[in-house]
Design a protein around this motif. Structure first.
Motif, PDB file in Angstrom:
ATOM      1  N   ALA A   1      -6.815   2.397  -3.542  1.00 51.44           N
ATOM      2  CA  ALA A   1      -6.770   2.081  -2.104  1.00 51.44           C
ATOM      3  C   ALA A   1      -7.729   0.937  -1.788  1.00 51.44           C
ATOM      4  CB  ALA A   1      -7.137   3.325  -1.291  1.00 51.44           C
ATOM      5  N   ILE A   2      -8.900   0.946  -2.413  1.00 49.80           N
ATOM      6  CA  ILE A   2      -9.864  -0.148  -2.248  1.00 49.80           C
ATOM      7  C   ILE A   2      -9.283  -1.448  -2.793  1.00 49.80           C
ATOM      8  CG2 ILE A   2     -12.074  -1.035  -3.103  1.00 49.80           C
ATOM      9  CD1 ILE A   2     -13.130   1.870  -2.877  1.00 49.80           C
ATOM     10  N   THR A   3      -8.589  -1.347  -3.933  1.00 54.33           N
ATOM     11  CA  THR A   3      -7.956  -2.531  -4.518  1.00 54.33           C
ATOM     12  C   THR A   3      -6.991  -3.178  -3.530  1.00 54.33           C
ATOM     13  OG1 THR A   3      -8.114  -1.669  -6.771  1.00 54.33           O
ATOM     14  CG2 THR A   3      -6.451  -3.364  -6.370  1.00 54.33           C
ATOM     15  N   LEU A   4      -6.094  -2.376  -2.948  1.00 50.07           N
ATOM     16  CA  LEU A   4      -5.115  -2.922  -1.996  1.00 50.07           C
ATOM     17  C   LEU A   4      -5.806  -3.461  -0.752  1.00 50.07           C
ATOM     18  CD1 LEU A   4      -1.984  -3.052  -2.274  1.00 50.07           C
ATOM     19  CD2 LEU A   4      -3.139  -1.645  -3.971  1.00 50.07           C
TER      20      LEU A   4
ATOM     21  N   CYS B   1      -8.794  -4.809  -0.633  1.00 51.71           N
ATOM     22  CA  CYS B   1      -9.402  -6.096  -1.004  1.00 51.71           C
ATOM     23  C   CYS B   1      -8.362  -7.203  -1.062  1.00 51.71           C
ATOM     24  CB  CYS B   1     -10.110  -5.965  -2.353  1.00 51.71           C
ATOM     25  SG  CYS B   1     -11.668  -5.064  -2.309  1.00 51.71           S
ATOM     26  N   PHE B   2      -7.220  -6.912  -1.662  1.00 54.10           N
ATOM     27  CA  PHE B   2      -6.192  -7.941  -1.802  1.00 54.10           C
ATOM     28  C   PHE B   2      -5.599  -8.327  -0.445  1.00 54.10           C
ATOM     29  CE2 PHE B   2      -5.107  -6.527  -6.418  1.00 54.10           C
ATOM     30  CZ  PHE B   2      -6.278  -7.121  -6.856  1.00 54.10           C
ATOM     31  N   ALA B   3      -5.371  -7.347   0.428  1.00 55.52           N
ATOM     32  CA  ALA B   3      -4.857  -7.657   1.762  1.00 55.52           C
ATOM     33  C   ALA B   3      -5.870  -8.476   2.557  1.00 55.52           C
ATOM     34  CB  ALA B   3      -4.522  -6.367   2.504  1.00 55.52           C
ATOM     35  N   THR B   4      -7.143  -8.126   2.416  1.00 54.96           N
ATOM     36  CA  THR B   4      -8.188  -8.884   3.093  1.00 54.96           C
ATOM     37  C   THR B   4      -8.265 -10.305   2.543  1.00 54.96           C
ATOM     38  OG1 THR B   4      -9.444  -6.835   3.397  1.00 54.96           O
ATOM     39  CG2 THR B   4     -10.633  -8.893   3.724  1.00 54.96           C
ATOM     40  N   ALA B   5      -7.992 -10.473   1.253  1.00 53.93           N
ATOM     41  CA  ALA B   5      -7.991 -11.808   0.649  1.00 53.93           C
ATOM     42  C   ALA B   5      -6.885 -12.673   1.254  1.00 53.93           C
ATOM     43  CB  ALA B   5      -7.809 -11.705  -0.867  1.00 53.93           C
ATOM     44  N   VAL B   6      -5.726 -12.077   1.543  1.00 54.47           N
ATOM     45  CA  VAL B   6      -4.652 -12.825   2.201  1.00 54.47           C
ATOM     46  C   VAL B   6      -5.119 -13.302   3.571  1.00 54.47           C
ATOM     47  CG1 VAL B   6      -2.316 -12.710   3.144  1.00 54.47           C
ATOM     48  CG2 VAL B   6      -2.829 -11.604   0.968  1.00 54.47           C
ATOM     49  N   LEU B   7      -5.737 -12.396   4.326  1.00 57.60           N
ATOM     50  CA  LEU B   7      -6.264 -12.776   5.634  1.00 57.60           C
ATOM     51  C   LEU B   7      -7.327 -13.864   5.510  1.00 57.60           C
ATOM     52  CD1 LEU B   7      -6.519 -12.323   8.707  1.00 57.60           C
ATOM     53  CD2 LEU B   7      -8.205 -10.530   8.207  1.00 57.60           C
ATOM     54  N   ASN B   8      -8.150 -13.766   4.472  1.00 59.92           N
ATOM     55  CA  ASN B   8      -9.212 -14.749   4.289  1.00 59.92           C
ATOM     56  C   ASN B   8      -8.660 -16.145   4.030  1.00 59.92           C
ATOM     57  OD1 ASN B   8     -12.106 -15.312   4.016  1.00 59.92           O
ATOM     58  ND2 ASN B   8     -11.643 -15.727   1.869  1.00 59.92           N
ATOM     59  N   VAL B   9      -7.591 -16.242   3.223  1.00 62.17           N
ATOM     60  CA  VAL B   9      -6.952 -17.546   3.008  1.00 62.17           C
ATOM     61  C   VAL B   9      -6.437 -18.100   4.327  1.00 62.17           C
ATOM     62  CG1 VAL B   9      -5.107 -18.794   1.822  1.00 62.17           C
ATOM     63  CG2 VAL B   9      -6.314 -16.970   0.630  1.00 62.17           C
TER      64      VAL B   9
ATOM     65  N   VAL C   1      -8.127  -4.800   8.411  1.00 60.67           N
ATOM     66  CA  VAL C   1      -7.135  -4.975   7.337  1.00 60.67           C
ATOM     67  C   VAL C   1      -7.498  -4.123   6.129  1.00 60.67           C
ATOM     68  CG1 VAL C   1      -6.278  -6.635   5.632  1.00 60.67           C
ATOM     69  CG2 VAL C   1      -6.311  -7.234   8.058  1.00 60.67           C
ATOM     70  N   PHE C   2      -8.767  -4.123   5.746  1.00 59.19           N
ATOM     71  CA  PHE C   2      -9.212  -3.333   4.597  1.00 59.19           C
ATOM     72  C   PHE C   2      -8.925  -1.843   4.812  1.00 59.19           C
ATOM     73  CE2 PHE C   2     -12.355  -0.802   2.318  1.00 59.19           C
ATOM     74  CZ  PHE C   2     -12.242  -1.309   1.022  1.00 59.19           C
ATOM     75  N   ILE C   3      -9.201  -1.352   6.017  1.00 60.74           N
ATOM     76  CA  ILE C   3      -9.000   0.069   6.303  1.00 60.74           C
ATOM     77  C   ILE C   3      -7.519   0.434   6.333  1.00 60.74           C
ATOM     78  CG2 ILE C   3      -9.241   1.851   8.079  1.00 60.74           C
ATOM     79  CD1 ILE C   3     -11.946   0.565   8.796  1.00 60.74           C
ATOM     80  N   PHE C   4      -6.720  -0.310   7.111  1.00 66.12           N
ATOM     81  CA  PHE C   4      -5.337   0.094   7.331  1.00 66.12           C
ATOM     82  C   PHE C   4      -4.403  -0.304   6.185  1.00 66.12           C
ATOM     83  CE2 PHE C   4      -6.958   0.307  11.703  1.00 66.12           C
ATOM     84  CZ  PHE C   4      -6.533   1.585  12.033  1.00 66.12           C
ATOM     85  N   PHE C   5      -4.642  -1.459   5.540  1.00 65.23           N
ATOM     86  CA  PHE C   5      -3.794  -1.862   4.424  1.00 65.23           C
ATOM     87  C   PHE C   5      -4.245  -1.230   3.116  1.00 65.23           C
ATOM     88  CE2 PHE C   5      -2.458  -4.917   7.463  1.00 65.23           C
ATOM     89  CZ  PHE C   5      -1.234  -5.424   7.050  1.00 65.23           C
ATOM     90  N   GLY C   6      -5.460  -0.723   3.092  1.00 66.07           N
ATOM     91  CA  GLY C   6      -5.990  -0.139   1.871  1.00 66.07           C
ATOM     92  C   GLY C   6      -6.159   1.357   1.979  1.00 66.07           C
ATOM     93  N   LEU C   7      -7.232   1.799   2.619  1.00 69.42           N
ATOM     94  CA  LEU C   7      -7.587   3.213   2.642  1.00 69.42           C
ATOM     95  C   LEU C   7      -6.524   4.066   3.323  1.00 69.42           C
ATOM     96  CD1 LEU C   7     -11.399   2.951   3.492  1.00 69.42           C
ATOM     97  CD2 LEU C   7     -10.286   2.938   1.253  1.00 69.42           C
ATOM     98  N   VAL C   8      -6.088   3.662   4.511  1.00 71.42           N
ATOM     99  CA  VAL C   8      -5.104   4.457   5.245  1.00 71.42           C
ATOM    100  C   VAL C   8      -3.720   4.333   4.605  1.00 71.42           C
ATOM    101  CG1 VAL C   8      -3.910   4.741   7.463  1.00 71.42           C
ATOM    102  CG2 VAL C   8      -6.379   4.340   7.408  1.00 71.42           C
ATOM    103  N   GLY C   9      -3.322   3.113   4.243  1.00 74.50           N
ATOM    104  CA  GLY C   9      -1.994   2.908   3.676  1.00 74.50           C
ATOM    105  C   GLY C   9      -1.788   3.654   2.374  1.00 74.50           C
TER     106      GLY C   9
ATOM    107  N   SER D   1       0.824  -1.207   0.000  1.00 67.14           N
ATOM    108  CA  SER D   1       0.000   0.000   0.000  1.00 67.14           C
ATOM    109  C   SER D   1       0.860   1.260   0.000  1.00 67.14           C
ATOM    110  CB  SER D   1      -0.933   0.004   1.217  1.00 67.14           C
ATOM    111  OG  SER D   1      -0.193  -0.021   2.428  1.00 67.14           O
ATOM    112  N   ILE D   2       2.014   1.214   0.681  1.00 68.13           N
ATOM    113  CA  ILE D   2       2.918   2.369   0.705  1.00 68.13           C
ATOM    114  C   ILE D   2       3.490   2.605  -0.687  1.00 68.13           C
ATOM    115  CG2 ILE D   2       4.950   3.378   1.779  1.00 68.13           C
ATOM    116  CD1 ILE D   2       2.565   2.780   3.679  1.00 68.13           C
ATOM    117  N   LEU D   3       3.881   1.529  -1.367  1.00 72.65           N
ATOM    118  CA  LEU D   3       4.390   1.651  -2.724  1.00 72.65           C
ATOM    119  C   LEU D   3       3.335   2.221  -3.654  1.00 72.65           C
ATOM    120  CD1 LEU D   3       6.357  -1.713  -3.132  1.00 72.65           C
ATOM    121  CD2 LEU D   3       7.316   0.587  -2.976  1.00 72.65           C
TER     122      LEU D   3
END
Length: 312
Positions: free
Chosen positions: A195-198, A200-208, A167-175, A34-36
């Motif tokens: 930001a929503i894309t990141l 979703c993807f971070a949340t997908a990692v958590l979901n797995v 995860v969605f908020i901090f890895f996506g919107l905030v990050g 998300s920082i990148l």
């Protein structure tokens, strides 16, 4: 100590290896994604600030390690890390690191993240942006609280199925949004799409991760999304996260289109297709573990392709 823990002590790792394992290095590329993304978006507008991005990356790494240590500590105390868990053996669970030492490490990384974050805000905003600085300081404190209380503390929110939201908020919107804003002092609504894309993807990692640990989490009373939905519906939810994430990136490019290179991220689509298909097909929890790393690396590949496409 569980049977699993007892058997593992015969090959007790060195203290350094135990701590490195507890830091969970494979989670760090995802934390940096998300920082990148925020850096690439600012650079595309000619407003890249290397010091801000570097400090944001350092703060994010410290927060991620803090979260990992708190997760190791919290799950061992609350029973989610048990003989029934299918994932890698954790440091406190295995007896490699004592709970007291883990709590001390959490304190060290919490303070380090706070100092790093405060430095980031001062470099980005200075005294002139005091009110904005205070707002971001509150966000930073919230991030530290979220990192610790996901599975640790007296009432961990991860046990109520709220980890996905965090995860969605901090890895996506905030990050993404925060990194972009700290460089530009603006936040166009369009930036929220990647930001929503990141998120979703971070949340997908958590979901797995949570699908893999469904059985042990259920036994421990950790009510994650897969525990609430069941394995099959959690896999449908996984597909929705992947599709919505790619869809948000597609809408962003359509709205900001100026070069065919912006579609470069499409080359990463097969990676997400593979992940979705494999998560759907693999019913053995142990077979899901490699897909965590694959999803995280797919996200990093997406970020690089998406970012380069914005610059060309």
């Amino acid at each position: 100590m569980t049977t699993s823990s007892a058997s593992s002590t015969s090959t007790h790792p060195s203290p350094v290896k135990a701590w490195v394992s507890a830091f969970r290095p494979r989670t760090l590329p995802l934390a940096l994604a998300s920082i990148l993304t925020g850096g690439f978006l600012a650079a595309a507008g000619g407003q890249f600030n290397g010091a801000v991005v570097g400090l944001a990356a350092l703060t994010t790494i410290l927060l991620q390690i803090l979260s990992n240590l708190a997760n190791d500590y919290g799950d061992s105390q609350n029973g989610a890390d048990s003989v029934h868990r299918e994932g890698p053996l954790r440091a406190v669970q295995a007896g490699y690191i004592t709970p007291a030492r883990m709590k001390q490490a959490m304190g060290v990384f919490g303070v380090a993240a706070f100092v790093s974050g405060l430095t980031l805000l001062w470099v980005a905003l200075g005294a002139a942006g005091m009110w904005i600085l205070l707002t971001f300081l509150l966000l930073g404190l919230a991030a530290i609280w979220a990192a610790i209380n996901y599975t640790a503390g007296s009432n961990p929110y991860g046990y109520a199925g709220l980890g996905d939201v965090s995860v969605f908020i901090f890895f996506g919107l905030v990050g993404v949004g925060g990194t972009y804003f700290l460089q530009t002092q603006t936040l166009p609504l369009a930036v929220l799409l990647p930001a929503i894309t990141l998120g979703c993807f971070a949340t997908a990692v958590l979901n797995v991760n949570n699908i893999r640990d469904l059985r042990s989490d259920e036994l421990a009373g950790k009510i994650t999304i897969p525990v609430r939905l069941g394995g099959k519906s959690a896999r449908r939810y996984h597909w929705l996260l992947l599709i919505f994430g790619l869809g948000s990136a597609t809408v962003y490019v359509a709205l900001t289109y100026h070069s065919p290179w912006q579609w470069l991220f499409v080359l990463s689509v097969p990676l997400f297709w593979f992940n979705g298909r494999q998560v759907w097909a693999r019913q053995d929890s142990k077979q899901l573990d490699p897909l965590l790393k694959q999803m995280a690396m797919s996200t990093l590949v997406f970020v690089l392709l998406f970012g380069i496409g914005q610059l060309l």
